[in-house]
Design a protein around this motif. Structure first.
Motif, PDB file in Angstrom:
ATOM      1  N   ARG A 185       1.160   4.120  -3.002  1.00 33.90           N
ATOM      2  CA  ARG A 185       0.955   5.557  -2.749  1.00 33.90           C
ATOM      3  C   ARG A 185       2.159   6.366  -3.217  1.00 33.90           C
ATOM      4  O   ARG A 185       2.014   7.417  -3.847  1.00 33.90           O
ATOM      5  CB  ARG A 185       0.714   5.804  -1.258  1.00 33.90           C
ATOM      6  CG  ARG A 185      -0.641   5.382  -0.741  1.00 33.90           C
ATOM      7  CD  ARG A 185      -0.843   5.903   0.671  1.00 33.90           C
ATOM      8  NE  ARG A 185      -2.070   5.389   1.265  1.00 33.90           N
ATOM      9  CZ  ARG A 185      -2.134   4.342   2.069  1.00 33.90           C
ATOM     10  NH1 ARG A 185      -1.025   3.670   2.369  1.00 33.90           N
ATOM     11  NH2 ARG A 185      -3.283   3.955   2.580  1.00 33.90           N
TER      12      ARG A 185
ATOM     13  N   SER B  33       0.826  -1.208   0.000  1.00 33.97           N
ATOM     14  CA  SER B  33       0.000   0.000   0.000  1.00 33.97           C
ATOM     15  C   SER B  33       0.858   1.255   0.000  1.00 33.97           C
ATOM     16  O   SER B  33       0.598   2.205  -0.763  1.00 33.97           O
ATOM     17  CB  SER B  33      -0.935  -0.004   1.209  1.00 33.97           C
ATOM     18  OG  SER B  33      -1.838  -1.076   1.135  1.00 33.97           O
TER      19      SER B  33
ATOM     20  N   MET C 200      -3.611  -4.310  -4.965  1.00 29.82           N
ATOM     21  CA  MET C 200      -4.198  -4.430  -3.634  1.00 29.82           C
ATOM     22  C   MET C 200      -3.644  -5.663  -2.934  1.00 29.82           C
ATOM     23  O   MET C 200      -3.757  -6.784  -3.448  1.00 29.82           O
ATOM     24  CB  MET C 200      -5.717  -4.509  -3.738  1.00 29.82           C
ATOM     25  CG  MET C 200      -6.329  -3.249  -4.335  1.00 29.82           C
ATOM     26  SD  MET C 200      -8.116  -3.405  -4.589  1.00 29.82           S
ATOM     27  CE  MET C 200      -8.419  -1.936  -5.603  1.00 29.82           C
TER      28      MET C 200
ATOM     29  N   ASP D 292     -10.021   6.707  -5.352  1.00 27.65           N
ATOM     30  CA  ASP D 292      -8.667   6.185  -5.523  1.00 27.65           C
ATOM     31  C   ASP D 292      -7.939   6.268  -4.196  1.00 27.65           C
ATOM     32  O   ASP D 292      -8.275   7.085  -3.329  1.00 27.65           O
ATOM     33  CB  ASP D 292      -7.893   6.971  -6.586  1.00 27.65           C
ATOM     34  CG  ASP D 292      -6.677   6.209  -7.098  1.00 27.65           C
ATOM     35  OD1 ASP D 292      -6.837   5.396  -8.027  1.00 27.65           O
ATOM     36  OD2 ASP D 292      -5.575   6.400  -6.549  1.00 27.65           O
ATOM     37  N   LEU D 293      -6.930   5.444  -4.027  1.00 29.39           N
ATOM     38  CA  LEU D 293      -6.114   5.445  -2.821  1.00 29.39           C
ATOM     39  C   LEU D 293      -5.198   6.664  -2.753  1.00 29.39           C
ATOM     40  O   LEU D 293      -4.789   7.082  -1.668  1.00 29.39           O
ATOM     41  CB  LEU D 293      -5.270   4.159  -2.785  1.00 29.39           C
ATOM     42  CG  LEU D 293      -4.360   3.937  -1.582  1.00 29.39           C
ATOM     43  CD1 LEU D 293      -5.185   3.740  -0.308  1.00 29.39           C
ATOM     44  CD2 LEU D 293      -3.446   2.733  -1.824  1.00 29.39           C
TER      45      LEU D 293
ATOM     46  N   ASP E 265      -9.632   3.495   0.193  1.00 35.92           N
ATOM     47  CA  ASP E 265      -8.938   2.209   0.108  1.00 35.92           C
ATOM     48  C   ASP E 265      -9.999   1.154  -0.193  1.00 35.92           C
ATOM     49  O   ASP E 265     -10.898   0.916   0.615  1.00 35.92           O
ATOM     50  CB  ASP E 265      -8.247   1.912   1.436  1.00 35.92           C
ATOM     51  CG  ASP E 265      -7.467   0.609   1.428  1.00 35.92           C
ATOM     52  OD1 ASP E 265      -7.658  -0.215   0.507  1.00 35.92           O
ATOM     53  OD2 ASP E 265      -6.675   0.397   2.365  1.00 35.92           O
TER      54      ASP E 265
END
Length: 247
Positions: free
Chosen positions: A21, A17, A141, A89-90, A118
């Motif tokens: 990012r 994750s 993911m 969106d993340l 998320d």
């Protein structure tokens, strides 16, 4: 179990994750250009194929997962004219680019909202959306079963998940050529366009480590979806899966 999305091996979720990012926050403003160059324009054909398979009409409320800079959201708006699209969106920087595109008229008059989400923990109520769209998202993911279960939860009974993802060419020679392209040319194009070659080394690895068409279909079935089908594009480089939540 959570995995390292670059290898498919068990690993803490934070590893993947945070990496996602970091990569996408840095390349957000150049992401569309990279897609166009690296796919030789084929990504537009894949989006068009996705729209042909997407059971969206003007009454639908659509949730776009991993919506990034808005390619799927704006294609849905332009071709399907649903009642509303929630683009998520993340990575906030990706959505910032999508918001700028609204100002340029890409929304086609469809009400569109944006939210940092998320997909492994979707903050919306059960049975909220008629259709969920997702392109190049599930691969990044670390807890894919949880993400698919969350999508299943927020879909209305009878709703559909439409997923465009890189896949596995069935033909052995074509598959070998594709893996050479992933290993060498994706990092080259990524470094040339964005200056972040290492980020695109990761993206290429994540594609190679991702399950094939049937593997993704089985994950969808395990999350509760039925009538799971897929259609290959460009020899199986990309595939669009359509899965239904039972009535």
């Amino acid at each position: 179990m959570t995995i390292d999305t670059a290898t498919g091996l068990e690993a803490p979720a934070e590893l993947s994750s945070e990496r996602v990012r970091d990569i996408f926050s840095h390349i957000a403003r150049k992401y569309e250009r990279f897609n166009a160059l690296s796919s030789f324009g084929a990504y537009k054909l894949w989006l068009a194929g996705m729209m042909r398979q997407a059971p969206i009409d003007e009454s639908h409320d659509v949730l776009d997962i991993a919506g990034g800079t808005g390619d799927v959201t704006f294609t849905v708006a332009r071709t399907k004219h649903p009642s509303h699209i929630q683009c998520t969106d993340l990575v906030p920087e990706m959505l910032d680019v999508a918001r700028m595109r609204i100002d340029e008229g890409d929304g086609a008059g469809v009400p569109i909202d944006f939210d940092v989400v998320d997909a492994q923990d979707i903050p919306y109520a059960d049975a909220s959306y008629d259709v969920i769209t997702m392109a190049y998202g599930i691969r990044n993911m670390p807890d894919r079963p949880r993400a698919l279960s969350e999508m299943f939860r927020v879909l209305k009974p009878g709703g559909s998940l439409v997923c465009l993802e890189f896949s596995t060419p069935p033909n052995g020679a074509w598959r070998a050529l594709y893996h050479f392209y992933l290993r060498h040319l994706i990092p080259f194009w990524g470094g040339l366009v964005t200056g972040d070659k290492d980020g695109f080394v990761y993206l290429a690895k994540s594609i190679r480590a991702f399950p094939d068409q049937e593997g993704l279909a089985e994950m969808m079935r395990e999350a509760g979806f039925t009538d799971v089908t897929w259609k290959n594009y460009t020899g199986g480089i990309a595939a669009v899966h359509v899965a239904k939540k039972p009535e």
